[in-house]
Structures are given as structure tokens and as C-alpha cells.
Design a protein around this motif. Structure first.
Motif, PDB file in Angstrom:
ATOM      1  N   GLN A   7      73.783 -13.713   7.724  1.00 32.92           N
ATOM      2  CA  GLN A   7      74.162 -15.167   7.704  1.00 32.92           C
ATOM      3  C   GLN A   7      73.646 -15.948   6.411  1.00 32.92           C
ATOM      4  O   GLN A   7      73.218 -17.143   6.864  1.00 32.92           O
ATOM      5  CB  GLN A   7      73.573 -15.629   8.993  1.00 32.92           C
ATOM      6  CG  GLN A   7      74.461 -14.890  10.003  1.00 32.92           C
ATOM      7  CD  GLN A   7      73.875 -15.586  11.437  1.00 32.92           C
ATOM      8  OE1 GLN A   7      73.125 -16.240  11.574  1.00 32.92           O
ATOM      9  NE2 GLN A   7      74.822 -14.951  12.642  1.00 32.92           N
ATOM     10  N   GLY A   8      73.633 -15.518   5.316  1.00 35.00           N
ATOM     11  CA  GLY A   8      73.249 -16.507   4.186  1.00 35.00           C
ATOM     12  C   GLY A   8      71.874 -16.257   3.897  1.00 35.00           C
ATOM     13  O   GLY A   8      71.309 -17.037   2.962  1.00 35.00           O
ATOM     14  N   HIS A   9      70.842 -15.630   4.476  1.00 38.78           N
ATOM     15  CA  HIS A   9      69.342 -15.300   4.238  1.00 38.78           C
ATOM     16  C   HIS A   9      68.865 -13.926   4.010  1.00 38.78           C
ATOM     17  O   HIS A   9      69.674 -12.925   4.412  1.00 38.78           O
ATOM     18  CB  HIS A   9      68.819 -15.858   5.398  1.00 38.78           C
ATOM     19  CG  HIS A   9      69.035 -17.293   5.637  1.00 38.78           C
ATOM     20  ND1 HIS A   9      68.695 -18.382   4.930  1.00 38.78           N
ATOM     21  CD2 HIS A   9      69.938 -17.789   6.536  1.00 38.78           C
ATOM     22  CE1 HIS A   9      68.964 -19.471   5.561  1.00 38.78           C
ATOM     23  NE2 HIS A   9      69.757 -19.235   6.567  1.00 38.78           N
ATOM     24  N   CYS A  10      68.095 -13.786   3.018  1.00 42.88           N
ATOM     25  CA  CYS A  10      67.524 -12.467   2.967  1.00 42.88           C
ATOM     26  C   CYS A  10      66.297 -12.359   3.780  1.00 42.88           C
ATOM     27  O   CYS A  10      65.379 -13.058   3.505  1.00 42.88           O
ATOM     28  CB  CYS A  10      67.206 -12.321   1.219  1.00 42.88           C
ATOM     29  SG  CYS A  10      68.824 -11.945   0.416  1.00 42.88           S
ATOM     30  N   ILE A  11      66.364 -11.480   4.694  1.00 46.25           N
ATOM     31  CA  ILE A  11      65.111 -11.466   5.490  1.00 46.25           C
ATOM     32  C   ILE A  11      64.267  -9.992   5.224  1.00 46.25           C
ATOM     33  O   ILE A  11      64.895  -9.022   5.008  1.00 46.25           O
ATOM     34  CB  ILE A  11      65.621 -11.348   7.102  1.00 46.25           C
ATOM     35  CG1 ILE A  11      66.304 -12.745   7.145  1.00 46.25           C
ATOM     36  CG2 ILE A  11      64.262 -11.470   8.132  1.00 46.25           C
ATOM     37  CD1 ILE A  11      67.297 -12.826   8.298  1.00 46.25           C
ATOM     38  N   THR A  12      63.035 -10.028   5.282  1.00 43.07           N
ATOM     39  CA  THR A  12      62.053  -8.873   5.042  1.00 43.07           C
ATOM     40  C   THR A  12      61.460  -8.626   6.636  1.00 43.07           C
ATOM     41  O   THR A  12      60.903  -9.447   7.160  1.00 43.07           O
ATOM     42  CB  THR A  12      61.215  -9.296   3.892  1.00 43.07           C
ATOM     43  OG1 THR A  12      61.752  -9.121   2.809  1.00 43.07           O
ATOM     44  CG2 THR A  12      60.346  -7.598   3.878  1.00 43.07           C
ATOM     45  N   GLU A  13      61.453  -7.351   6.851  1.00 42.29           N
ATOM     46  CA  GLU A  13      60.743  -7.028   7.989  1.00 42.29           C
ATOM     47  C   GLU A  13      59.874  -5.759   8.030  1.00 42.29           C
ATOM     48  O   GLU A  13      60.222  -4.998   6.830  1.00 42.29           O
ATOM     49  CB  GLU A  13      61.794  -6.799   9.265  1.00 42.29           C
ATOM     50  CG  GLU A  13      62.420  -7.891   9.939  1.00 42.29           C
ATOM     51  CD  GLU A  13      63.136  -7.681  10.951  1.00 42.29           C
ATOM     52  OE1 GLU A  13      62.510  -7.039  11.994  1.00 42.29           O
ATOM     53  OE2 GLU A  13      64.025  -8.574  11.351  1.00 42.29           O
ATOM     54  N   THR A  14      59.252  -5.454   8.784  1.00 46.79           N
ATOM     55  CA  THR A  14      58.327  -4.158   8.766  1.00 46.79           C
ATOM     56  C   THR A  14      58.761  -3.324  10.057  1.00 46.79           C
ATOM     57  O   THR A  14      58.897  -3.756  11.185  1.00 46.79           O
ATOM     58  CB  THR A  14      56.907  -4.448   8.738  1.00 46.79           C
ATOM     59  OG1 THR A  14      56.783  -5.285   7.716  1.00 46.79           O
ATOM     60  CG2 THR A  14      56.049  -3.092   8.523  1.00 46.79           C
ATOM     61  N   GLY A  15      58.859  -1.810   9.734  1.00 44.41           N
ATOM     62  CA  GLY A  15      59.164  -0.892  10.926  1.00 44.41           C
ATOM     63  C   GLY A  15      59.231   0.212  10.264  1.00 44.41           C
ATOM     64  O   GLY A  15      59.102   0.626   9.418  1.00 44.41           O
ATOM     65  N   ARG A  16      59.834   1.351  11.419  1.00 49.37           N
ATOM     66  CA  ARG A  16      59.956   2.613  11.207  1.00 49.37           C
ATOM     67  C   ARG A  16      61.395   2.716  11.258  1.00 49.37           C
ATOM     68  O   ARG A  16      62.039   2.737  12.433  1.00 49.37           O
ATOM     69  CB  ARG A  16      58.982   3.330  12.056  1.00 49.37           C
ATOM     70  CG  ARG A  16      57.764   4.246  11.675  1.00 49.37           C
ATOM     71  CD  ARG A  16      57.121   4.987  12.867  1.00 49.37           C
ATOM     72  NE  ARG A  16      57.793   5.095  14.100  1.00 49.37           N
ATOM     73  CZ  ARG A  16      57.656   4.611  15.108  1.00 49.37           C
ATOM     74  NH1 ARG A  16      56.621   3.601  14.981  1.00 49.37           N
ATOM     75  NH2 ARG A  16      58.387   4.916  16.225  1.00 49.37           N
TER      76      ARG A  16
END
Length: 86
Positions: free
Chosen positions: A42-51
Motif C-alpha cells: 500500500q505505497g510503503h516499503c516495509i522490512t521485517e525479520t522472520g523465517r
């Protein structure tokens, strides 16, 4: 109004970037190492951490377990921008 000003277009990945992301995705599944992944929503670059848990090629998505809540999430492969080992 400020929310709309902060939105960006979804980055277009080169063939090399797509290949590198695919290789990292496969290695992350095989080794079960945690990764940082950046995706577009939705118009945003999001960074997450996971497996990364699984890829569903028919649905063109992947499943991951997030680091914070340890919940299983589904994400379209087309939303994935970058993937790096933690």
C-alpha cells in the motif's frame, strides 16, 4: 494527507535482483535461518525479520514465521523487494 505524501511507487527489480532473491529464498527455506525481508504494501516499503517456511508456486506466495509474534503469515512473491540473511 501526510500519509499520501509518504507513499512511494513499488520498485521494479532487475532480472539479477530477482535471481538473487530467489536463490536467497531457497537457501533460507533449506537452512531455516532468519532473514530480513523487505516488501511493498500500500505505497510503503516495509522490512521485517522472520523465517521462510514454504513457497507455494501455484498461489505465487510464500509463508513465513515472523520474529515478533511467531505467527505464520502469507505474502505474495510479487510484493517481495529484498531478502537478506540476518
Amino acid at each position: 494527507m501526510l500519509e499520501n505524501q509518504l507513499k512511494v511507487e513499488q520498485p521494479i527489480l532487475s532480472a539479477d535482483q530477482i535471481e538473487q532473491t530467489n536463490q536467497t529464498l531457497l537457501e533460507a527455506i533449506h537452512t531455516q535461518k532468519e532473514v530480513y525481508f523487505t516488501y511493498y504494501k500500500q505505497g510503503h516499503c516495509i522490512t521485517e525479520t522472520g523465517r521462510i517456511e514454504h513457497i507455494n508456486v501455484h498461489k505465487k506466495c510464500f509463508y513465513f514465521i515472523d520474529e515478533v509474534f511467531e505467527l505464520r503469515n502469507e505474502m505474495p512473491l510479487t510484493a517481495l523487494i529484498d531478502l537478506r540473511f540476518k
